[in-house]
Design an enzyme around this catalytic site. Structure first.
Site, PDB file in Angstrom:
ATOM      1  N   ASP A  97       0.845  -1.193   0.000  1.00 10.95           N
ATOM      2  CA  ASP A  97       0.000   0.000   0.000  1.00 10.95           C
ATOM      3  C   ASP A  97       0.886   1.252   0.000  1.00 10.95           C
ATOM      4  O   ASP A  97       2.050   1.196   0.401  1.00 10.95           O
ATOM      5  CB  ASP A  97      -0.874   0.035   1.259  1.00 10.95           C
ATOM      6  CG  ASP A  97      -1.825  -1.147   1.322  1.00 10.95           C
ATOM      7  OD1 ASP A  97      -2.145  -1.707   0.254  1.00 10.95           O
ATOM      8  OD2 ASP A  97      -2.231  -1.502   2.444  1.00 10.95           O
TER       9      ASP A  97
HETATM   10  N1  URA Z   1      -1.076  -6.001   3.849  1.00  4.79           N
HETATM   11  C1  URA Z   1      -1.604  -4.765   3.895  1.00  4.79           C
HETATM   12  O1  URA Z   1      -2.655  -4.558   4.472  1.00  4.79           O
HETATM   13  N2  URA Z   1      -0.941  -3.779   3.258  1.00  4.79           N
HETATM   14  C2  URA Z   1       0.228  -3.947   2.621  1.00  4.79           C
HETATM   15  O2  URA Z   1       0.806  -3.001   2.095  1.00  4.79           O
HETATM   16  C3  URA Z   1       0.776  -5.245   2.601  1.00  4.79           C
HETATM   17  C4  URA Z   1       0.099  -6.257   3.212  1.00  4.79           C
END
Ligand code: URA
Length: 227
Positions: free
Chosen positions: A101
């Site tokens: 993310d």
């Molecule tokens: N899980 C998440 O919620 N976000 C990420 O960036 C990676 C794994």
């Protein structure tokens, strides 16, 4: 691989230039002129362009420390793409293996070897990803057994694969998962009544992040083989 992609991987031509050369009848596969840019070819084929034998460059395998506020995408969006930090030849040939993310930091793998990335991302491979998670509330005792058992995330019908979580500080935990579902870590903690405040990926398979934010390096052959 497509013929136009093969030519790009073997020369300095852009995709458009490769397509023009193919349309002009300059490409031969095993002696036969091919004018279809999407024709599937194999690296064992004898491929020439204007009479020159083409040999693709070796695959590239990189790690990068993704800074917060960057996108795991080849192009900029609401945030800048992490490719801005990647000063390398032909960056557009690389793809990201397992996106993070925008607000997540840490280890990102990049490659142009589709088979390698497929092996890392498919759940049957059980490739472990280790996340350091800062939580709103302390890690409750009931969470480790629930994660180990697998739990149903909101809107899904298949439980998560067994995951391991251990405390790493008053509101910090280390979580190991072998899948990569959408927002998986945040949703797993939401499912047990907690909230992820910050998230950092430390390791994928045997590849451990050892760089400061924004830096990248090539993987060693051991890392490539053992991931
Ligand atoms: N899980 C998440 O919620 N976000 C990420 O960036 C990676 C794994």
């Amino acid at each position: 691989m497509r013929l136009d992609k093969f030519i790009c991987k073997s020369t300095d031509l852009s995709r458009a230039e490769a397509r023009r050369a193919i349309a002009a009848g300059e490409a031969r596969v095993n002696g036969e002129v091919i004018t279809h840019e999407a024709a599937q070819v194999h690296e064992n084929n004898h491929i020439t362009l204007a009479g020159q034998r083409l040999v693709p460059r070796p695959f590239r395998y990189l790690m990068m420390h993704k800074p917060a506020g960057t996108l795991c995408s080849n192009v900029d969006g609401v945030y800048p793409s992490l490719f801005r930090w990647l000063h390398i030849d032909k960056p557009d040939e690389l793809h990201i293996v397992g996106r993070l993310d925008a607000d997540t930091t840490g280890l990102v793998l990049l490659t142009d070897d589709g088979r390698w990335s497929f092996n890392i991302t498919r759940p049957e491979q059980h490739c472990a990803k280790v996340y350091r998670v800062t939580l709103r509330d302390p890690l409750a005792e009931h969470v480790a057994p629930r994660f180990a058992q697998g739990l149903l995330l909101q809107g899904e019908t298949r439980p998560t694969l067994p995951a391991r979580v251990e405390p790493a500080g008053p509101r910090e935990a280390l979580l190991t998962i072998t899948e990569g579902r959408f927002h998986q870590v945040k949703r797993m903690f939401a499912a047990v009544g907690n909230r992820v405040e910050s998230l950092h990926r430390e390791q994928v398979g045997n590849v451990r992040l050892d760089l400061p934010p924004g830096q990248w390096r090539s993987l060693t052959s051991d890392e490539v083989a053992g991931v």
